[in-house]
Design a protein around this motif. Structure first.
Motif, PDB file in Angstrom:
ATOM      1  N   TYR A   1     -15.737  10.255   4.306  1.00 33.43           N
ATOM      2  CA  TYR A   1     -15.280   8.907   3.972  1.00 33.43           C
ATOM      3  C   TYR A   1     -14.636   8.237   5.187  1.00 33.43           C
ATOM      4  O   TYR A   1     -14.934   7.093   5.513  1.00 33.43           O
ATOM      5  CB  TYR A   1     -14.295   9.011   2.812  1.00 33.43           C
TER       6      TYR A   1
ATOM      7  N   PRO B   1     -20.156   4.636  -1.235  1.00 32.20           N
ATOM      8  CA  PRO B   1     -19.981   4.863  -2.675  1.00 32.20           C
ATOM      9  C   PRO B   1     -20.221   6.318  -3.095  1.00 32.20           C
ATOM     10  O   PRO B   1     -19.551   6.808  -3.996  1.00 32.20           O
ATOM     11  CB  PRO B   1     -21.006   3.932  -3.326  1.00 32.20           C
TER      12      PRO B   1
ATOM     13  N   SER C   1     -10.731  -1.105   0.181  1.00 27.28           N
ATOM     14  CA  SER C   1     -11.626  -2.106  -0.416  1.00 27.28           C
ATOM     15  C   SER C   1     -11.365  -3.500   0.140  1.00 27.28           C
ATOM     16  O   SER C   1     -12.225  -4.370   0.040  1.00 27.28           O
ATOM     17  CB  SER C   1     -11.472  -2.103  -1.935  1.00 27.28           C
TER      18      SER C   1
ATOM     19  N   CYS D   1     -13.394  13.760   2.115  1.00 30.64           N
ATOM     20  CA  CYS D   1     -12.453  12.822   2.725  1.00 30.64           C
ATOM     21  C   CYS D   1     -12.795  12.591   4.193  1.00 30.64           C
ATOM     22  O   CYS D   1     -12.693  11.468   4.696  1.00 30.64           O
ATOM     23  CB  CYS D   1     -11.025  13.339   2.596  1.00 30.64           C
TER      24      CYS D   1
ATOM     25  N   THR E   1     -19.539   9.033  -1.325  1.00 28.07           N
ATOM     26  CA  THR E   1     -18.344   9.825  -1.016  1.00 28.07           C
ATOM     27  C   THR E   1     -17.211   9.507  -1.983  1.00 28.07           C
ATOM     28  O   THR E   1     -16.464  10.406  -2.375  1.00 28.07           O
ATOM     29  CB  THR E   1     -17.887   9.582   0.430  1.00 28.07           C
ATOM     30  N   ILE E   2     -17.086   8.249  -2.382  1.00 30.93           N
ATOM     31  CA  ILE E   2     -16.033   7.885  -3.341  1.00 30.93           C
ATOM     32  C   ILE E   2     -16.269   8.572  -4.678  1.00 30.93           C
ATOM     33  O   ILE E   2     -15.339   9.142  -5.274  1.00 30.93           O
ATOM     34  CB  ILE E   2     -15.975   6.358  -3.509  1.00 30.93           C
TER      35      ILE E   2
ATOM     36  N   LEU F   1      -8.101   3.780  -2.067  1.00 31.92           N
ATOM     37  CA  LEU F   1      -9.299   2.965  -2.268  1.00 31.92           C
ATOM     38  C   LEU F   1      -8.935   1.486  -2.330  1.00 31.92           C
ATOM     39  O   LEU F   1      -9.710   0.634  -1.911  1.00 31.92           O
ATOM     40  CB  LEU F   1     -10.006   3.409  -3.550  1.00 31.92           C
TER      41      LEU F   1
END
Length: 141
Positions: A123, A92, A61, A120, A94-95, A57
């Motif tokens: 994502y 967000p 990011s 995953c 999926t995170i 992440l």
């Protein structure tokens, strides 16, 4: 997910394959985008992050600021907003679901590995669609 389900003796092989894979995409992109160095650097960074052996992440990011700061306003104006909006809003979720399932899998042993794999995959698909939209916007210049 890929590192968690892999046999230990094959880890070095798959790490080598995943580290060579961005070069397969990077060379043609560098040939095509040599006139746009900031956009080329941004797209190569996205390819490197998406096809690295362990996607974190922290690495992903940094893609949003590089998309906004590393490109010209003409490039961003040519991107389709609807697909980008769907991808950005879906990331967000999926995170959150990946983190929740990781906790369930590692702490309570009640998680489903197939669910983790599909989260995953979702994502990575959303990030790939964002990269595709950015690349198409650069090509329209």
């Amino acid at each position: 997910y890929f590192d968690q389900q892999m046999f230990t003796q094959y880890k070095a092989f798959f790490d080598a394959i995943f580290n060579v894979l961005p070069l397969c995409f990077g060379v043609p992109l560098a040939v095509r985008l040599w006139r746009y160095p900031m956009e080329m650097a941004t797209i190569l960074y996205i390819v490197h992050v998406l096809y690295s052996p362990t996607v974190t992440l922290y690495n992903t990011s940094a893609i949003f600021p590089s998309l906004i700061l590393g490109s010209s306003p003409r490039t961003l104006a040519r991107a389709r907003c609807t697909s980008l909006l769907v991808c950005i809003v879906s990331l967000p979720m999926t995170i959150i679901l990946i983190l929740l399932n990781y906790w369930m899998w590692m702490s309570t042993n009640a998680g489903n590995p197939n669910y983790m794999w599909f989260q995953c995959l979702g994502y990575m698909v959303f990030w790939s669609l964002i990269m595709q939209e950015f690349l198409m916007a650069v090509m329209k210049r």
